[in-house]
Design a protein around this motif. Structure first.
Motif, mmCIF file in Angstrom:
data_model
loop_
_atom_site.group_PDB
_atom_site.id
_atom_site.type_symbol
_atom_site.label_atom_id
_atom_site.label_comp_id
_atom_site.label_asym_id
_atom_site.label_seq_id
_atom_site.Cartn_x
_atom_site.Cartn_y
_atom_site.Cartn_z
ATOM 1 N N ARG A 1 0.821 -1.214 0.000
ATOM 2 C CA ARG A 1 0.000 0.000 0.000
ATOM 3 C C ARG A 1 0.853 1.262 0.000
ATOM 4 O O ARG A 1 0.459 2.301 -0.560
ATOM 5 C CB ARG A 1 -0.920 0.018 1.233
ATOM 6 N N ILE A 2 2.016 1.176 0.618
ATOM 7 C CA ILE A 2 2.857 2.363 0.781
ATOM 8 C C ILE A 2 3.746 2.607 -0.441
ATOM 9 O O ILE A 2 4.045 3.754 -0.779
ATOM 10 C CB ILE A 2 3.721 2.228 2.054
ATOM 11 N N ALA A 3 4.154 1.533 -1.117
ATOM 12 C CA ALA A 3 5.072 1.677 -2.255
ATOM 13 C C ALA A 3 4.592 2.690 -3.288
ATOM 14 O O ALA A 3 5.362 3.574 -3.691
ATOM 15 C CB ALA A 3 5.317 0.311 -2.893
ATOM 16 N N PRO A 4 3.344 2.624 -3.756
ATOM 17 C CA PRO A 4 2.910 3.627 -4.748
ATOM 18 C C PRO A 4 2.849 5.042 -4.183
ATOM 19 O O PRO A 4 3.010 6.010 -4.932
ATOM 20 C CB PRO A 4 1.519 3.136 -5.167
ATOM 21 N N VAL A 5 2.624 5.182 -2.879
ATOM 22 C CA VAL A 5 2.588 6.513 -2.271
ATOM 23 C C VAL A 5 3.984 7.125 -2.290
ATOM 24 O O VAL A 5 4.163 8.302 -2.619
ATOM 25 C CB VAL A 5 2.053 6.445 -0.827
ATOM 26 N N LEU A 6 4.995 6.336 -1.957
ATOM 27 C CA LEU A 6 6.366 6.835 -1.948
ATOM 28 C C LEU A 6 6.840 7.194 -3.354
ATOM 29 O O LEU A 6 7.659 8.109 -3.524
ATOM 30 C CB LEU A 6 7.304 5.787 -1.333
ATOM 31 N N ALA A 7 6.320 6.477 -4.349
ATOM 32 C CA ALA A 7 6.754 6.719 -5.726
ATOM 33 C C ALA A 7 5.999 7.855 -6.399
ATOM 34 O O ALA A 7 6.457 8.405 -7.408
ATOM 35 C CB ALA A 7 6.598 5.428 -6.540
ATOM 36 N N ALA A 8 4.839 8.228 -5.853
ATOM 37 C CA ALA A 8 4.014 9.265 -6.481
ATOM 38 C C ALA A 8 4.585 10.659 -6.212
ATOM 39 O O ALA A 8 5.287 10.863 -5.218
ATOM 40 C CB ALA A 8 2.580 9.171 -5.972
ATOM 41 N N PRO A 9 4.293 11.623 -7.079
ATOM 42 C CA PRO A 9 4.805 12.983 -6.865
ATOM 43 C C PRO A 9 4.089 13.701 -5.716
ATOM 44 O O PRO A 9 3.022 13.285 -5.274
ATOM 45 C CB PRO A 9 4.523 13.681 -8.196
ATOM 46 N N ARG A 10 4.722 14.760 -5.240
ATOM 47 C CA ARG A 10 4.170 15.705 -4.276
ATOM 48 C C ARG A 10 4.062 15.147 -2.862
ATOM 49 O O ARG A 10 3.342 15.713 -2.020
ATOM 50 C CB ARG A 10 2.821 16.249 -4.723
ATOM 51 N N LEU A 11 4.751 14.046 -2.539
ATOM 52 C CA LEU A 11 4.821 13.589 -1.156
ATOM 53 C C LEU A 11 5.932 14.380 -0.471
ATOM 54 O O LEU A 11 7.114 14.141 -0.705
ATOM 55 C CB LEU A 11 5.109 12.090 -1.076
ATOM 56 N N SER A 12 5.550 15.318 0.376
ATOM 57 C CA SER A 12 6.542 16.192 0.988
ATOM 58 C C SER A 12 6.758 15.918 2.465
ATOM 59 O O SER A 12 7.710 16.440 3.060
ATOM 60 C CB SER A 12 6.131 17.658 0.805
ATOM 61 N N ALA A 13 5.888 15.091 3.094
ATOM 62 C CA ALA A 13 6.030 14.853 4.528
ATOM 63 C C ALA A 13 5.539 13.460 4.888
ATOM 64 O O ALA A 13 4.615 12.927 4.274
ATOM 65 C CB ALA A 13 5.254 15.906 5.322
ATOM 66 N N ILE A 14 6.184 12.875 5.898
ATOM 67 C CA ILE A 14 5.798 11.565 6.432
ATOM 68 C C ILE A 14 5.833 11.669 7.955
ATOM 69 O O ILE A 14 6.769 12.230 8.520
ATOM 70 C CB ILE A 14 6.760 10.443 5.976
ATOM 71 N N PHE A 15 4.801 11.133 8.607
ATOM 72 C CA PHE A 15 4.835 11.012 10.060
ATOM 73 C C PHE A 15 5.311 9.606 10.375
ATOM 74 O O PHE A 15 4.612 8.624 10.099
ATOM 75 C CB PHE A 15 3.445 11.263 10.648
ATOM 76 N N ALA A 16 6.520 9.501 10.940
ATOM 77 C CA ALA A 16 7.117 8.190 11.172
ATOM 78 C C ALA A 16 7.853 8.170 12.498
ATOM 79 O O ALA A 16 9.024 8.544 12.577
ATOM 80 C CB ALA A 16 8.072 7.821 10.028
ATOM 81 N N PRO A 17 7.180 7.765 13.579
ATOM 82 C CA PRO A 17 7.897 7.516 14.823
ATOM 83 C C PRO A 17 8.993 6.485 14.591
ATOM 84 O O PRO A 17 8.984 5.788 13.554
ATOM 85 C CB PRO A 17 6.805 6.973 15.751
ATOM 86 N N PRO A 18 9.953 6.348 15.499
ATOM 87 C CA PRO A 18 11.086 5.451 15.254
ATOM 88 C C PRO A 18 10.708 4.047 14.816
ATOM 89 O O PRO A 18 11.360 3.483 13.922
ATOM 90 C CB PRO A 18 11.813 5.449 16.607
ATOM 91 N N THR A 19 9.657 3.452 15.399
ATOM 92 C CA THR A 19 9.281 2.097 14.989
ATOM 93 C C THR A 19 8.824 2.065 13.531
ATOM 94 O O THR A 19 9.143 1.139 12.788
ATOM 95 C CB THR A 19 8.162 1.552 15.890
ATOM 96 N N VAL A 20 8.078 3.079 13.113
ATOM 97 C CA VAL A 20 7.625 3.153 11.726
ATOM 98 C C VAL A 20 8.796 3.462 10.801
ATOM 99 O O VAL A 20 8.916 2.885 9.708
ATOM 100 C CB VAL A 20 6.526 4.221 11.574
ATOM 101 N N LEU A 21 9.666 4.354 11.229
ATOM 102 C CA LEU A 21 10.833 4.702 10.420
ATOM 103 C C LEU A 21 11.707 3.478 10.179
ATOM 104 O O LEU A 21 12.192 3.248 9.060
ATOM 105 C CB LEU A 21 11.628 5.804 11.129
ATOM 106 N N ALA A 22 11.904 2.673 11.208
ATOM 107 C CA ALA A 22 12.707 1.458 11.049
ATOM 108 C C ALA A 22 12.060 0.490 10.059
ATOM 109 O O ALA A 22 12.750 -0.152 9.254
ATOM 110 C CB ALA A 22 12.893 0.784 12.407
ATOM 111 N N LYS A 23 10.722 0.398 10.085
ATOM 112 C CA LYS A 23 10.035 -0.485 9.143
ATOM 113 C C LYS A 23 10.177 0.019 7.716
ATOM 114 O O LYS A 23 10.366 -0.770 6.786
ATOM 115 C CB LYS A 23 8.558 -0.596 9.528
ATOM 116 N N LEU A 24 10.079 1.336 7.523
ATOM 117 C CA LEU A 24 10.238 1.891 6.178
ATOM 118 C C LEU A 24 11.621 1.594 5.623
ATOM 119 O O LEU A 24 11.772 1.231 4.444
ATOM 120 C CB LEU A 24 10.002 3.403 6.202
ATOM 121 N N LEU A 25 12.638 1.748 6.448
ATOM 122 C CA LEU A 25 14.003 1.476 5.994
ATOM 123 C C LEU A 25 14.184 0.005 5.653
ATOM 124 O O LEU A 25 14.916 -0.338 4.715
ATOM 125 C CB LEU A 25 14.999 1.902 7.077
#
Length: 514
Positions: free
Chosen positions: A224-248
């Protein structure tokens, strides 16, 4: 303006200004500003017609997605006390929330209504709420009426209900907009993946006030997140450390062109995690400090300041959370409540005009006196530059061999050995030592301590773990925070402590069977 909050008028203005623009999307469905307003006003008028009074608790049970914002707006405009319940809550937890606050009416998707009715609630299905696009404003809401009830995570016992007024909530929204690192342009997107019951809601309000687009995801799901990261105009993400680690972990090496900020908070951002995030996304991580008793912002450390702080040598004061936000006062006090000077460690106290107005616990409602300071339960210091430093929770402090030991300091020291996985340091009750310090890693192979032992040499002997354990997963609460008490319970079901001068952990039958 009279003593009333113009929630309805504010939303109608946004609908008139940005009407057909997308306000919210979940990756498949979308909701325009005009539709958001119509759905919200339909719910608000429904509640008013049912006789709900300003400040009366009404619960929500809505997952992240297009429905969450308009339901939140609707309850707010009706003037009731929005009481959001996490959709992962158990039957017992929902019963406890209702016992504390007294709500009966609960707004939820039709698919959840049978369960909620069986539990004794009065569900109102989202699908049964007719939109209202008349553009006729509802009356302002009394500023002193109960406006929002937030349940604590329950890391130190049963959750408590933290109560905010409509006036305090409105002020918090204004302050949140004021401290955004940039003004979103219409159509700029922010990605929110954490429960809407907490920080995601406040960012949503601030973002929509500028005509931006909010992308709500129910958890961190790669597909679900992959197309959001690839789409234009994404300027901000709310990612606490646990979420940030998962994204990486899910998207290694993938940059996000145009990303301006990663909002980070709720728990300590370690140096190793920051370094990996900076290498992949650039120096865009921003750190804030918040809690249920006081809406964000409490302190703010902007991206360039985070990068500079991470380059500073360790000084033992704890994680850098930045400077107090506008209207917030921070104080460090000793156990008797007396102020301490800069650089001295103690209890963190705060006060602000957008703090809660009281708390509901097992013994009922306890109001907060006007202008009163709040003892946060966190330990820290204010450094020479006026920045708040966080050492950890007072309730987490261990006492071993007569020494006070802060688990966060040990976790930070041992972090490189955890290979990006979660790490929890805690104490086990001991007649000989008071508490025996142990380290528990998530998902690492046995023997991981071989990489950790050289790092532990930098710690005083009384701070070095006596056992090095691993669990497949560390227990977390709904906000993704590791719950130290639950980790302790998991350890004690698998191992027993052989106490004495040289304590050791011996696997139990339950531990051997796994």
């Amino acid at each position: 303006m009279q003593d009333g909050i113009p929630w309805s008028s504010d939303l109608l203005t946004l609908a008139q200004r940005f009407g057909p623009r997308i306000a919210v999307t979940d990756g498949s469905a979308t909701l325009s500003y005009a539709a958001l307003s119509a759905r919200a006003h339909g719910l608000a008028r429904r509640l008013v017609a049912e006789g709900f009074q300003p400040g009366q608790p009404v619960a929500t049970f809505v997952p992240n997605g297009c429905d969450a914002p308009w339901v939140s707006y609707g309850l707010t405009m009706a003037g009731v006390a929005e009481t959001p319940c996490n959709t992962g809550s158990t039957d017992a937890e929902l019963g406890w929330f209702a016992q504390l606050t007294g709500f009966k009416r609960i707004v939820a998707p039709l698919a959840s209504c049978a369960r909620l009715a069986w539990l004794g609630f009065e569900p109102l299905a989202l699908e049964d709420i007719a939109p209202d696009d008349s553009f006729a404003p509802l009356p302002p809401v009394p500023s002193n009426a109960w406006g929002r009830i937030i349940f604590t995570s329950g890391t130190t016992g049963k959750p408590k209900a933290i109560l905010h007024s409509h006036g305090g909530r409105y002020l918090a929204n204004i302050l949140q907009r004021a401290v955004l690192p940039f003004t979103p342009e219409p159509g700029e997107r922010v990605l929110l993946m954490t429960p809407f019951t907490h920080g995601a809601a406040l960012i949503t309000y601030a973002w929509l006030d500028h005509g931006g687009e909010v992308v709500l995801q129910d958890g961190v799901r790669a597909e679900r997140i992959a197309p959001v990261l690839a789409a234009p105009r994404l300027s901000a993400i709310f990612a606490p450390p646990t979420v940030l680690a998962k994204l990486l972990a899910l998207f290694p090496g993938q940059a996000v062109p145009g990303l301006k900020v990663i909002f980070c908070g709720t728990q300590t951002l370690t140096r190793d995690l920051y370094a990996r995030a900076k290498a992949q996304f650039g120096p865009v991580v921003r750190v804030t400090y918040g809690m249920s008793e006081c809406f964000n912002p409490i302190t703010v450390l902007e991206g360039p300041d985070v990068a500079a702080a991470m380059d500073e040598a360790e000084d033992g004061l704890g994680a850098n959370l930045g400077w107090p936000a506008t209207g917030v006062e921070i104080a460090i006090r000793d156990e008797a409540g007396s102020p301490l000077p800069h650089g001295a460690s103690g209890d963190i106290w705060l006060r602000a005009r957008h703090m809660n107005i009281g708390m509901i616990g097992p013994d009922g409602f306890v109001p907060r006196p006007a202008g009163a300071w709040h003892r946060t339960g966190d330990l820290g210091a204010v450094d020479a530059r006026g920045r708040l430093r966080l050492a950890g929770r007072a309730s987490d402090v261990m006492k071993s061999g007569g020494y006070r030991v802060h688990p966060a300091e040990i976790e930070t020291t041992l972090e490189p050995a955890a290979q990006g996985r979660a790490l929890c340091v805690l104490g086990l009750p001991s007649d000989y030592w008071g508490e025996v310090v142990i380290a528990v890693a998530e998902g690492l192979a046995e023997g991981w301590e071989q990489a950790a032992l050289p790092l532990a040499e930098d710690l005083a002997k009384h701070k070095r773990p006596r056992a090095w354990l691993t669990l497949p997963e560390l227990p977390r609460n709904a906000q993704g925070k590791v719950v130290r008490g639950k980790v302790r319970e998991a350890v004690l079901t698998r191992w027993r402590l052989e106490d004495g001068p040289r304590p050791r952990l011996i696997p139990t039958l339950a531990g051997k069977d796994e």
